[in-house]
Design a protein around this motif. Sequence first.
Motif: not given
Length: 74
Positions: A48-69
């Motif tokens: 669903s559209i909501e699932d895609k939004k949530i997944r992309t948000q999680r991926e961006t947060i994950q990339q930000e955390k990896i970038g900080k580490l």
Amino acid sequence: MITLLNSGIDLKIFSPTEPIGIIILFIGLIFSGMIFYIIYAVSTNKESIEDKKIRTQRETIQQEKIGKLFPKKK
């Protein structure tokens, strides 16, 4: 025991030509169609559209955390 079964309701009312039989067949067709649709929807893995939004948000947060580490060295 056998006379109890024979003296009950008339089984002809459930035949496909009687109204109750037609209703039973129609409900069975609807139920079967729903089951096949569910199997198709699950096998195609539609999101669903909501699932895609949530997944992309999680991926961006994950990339930000990896970038900080692991910050890029200049």
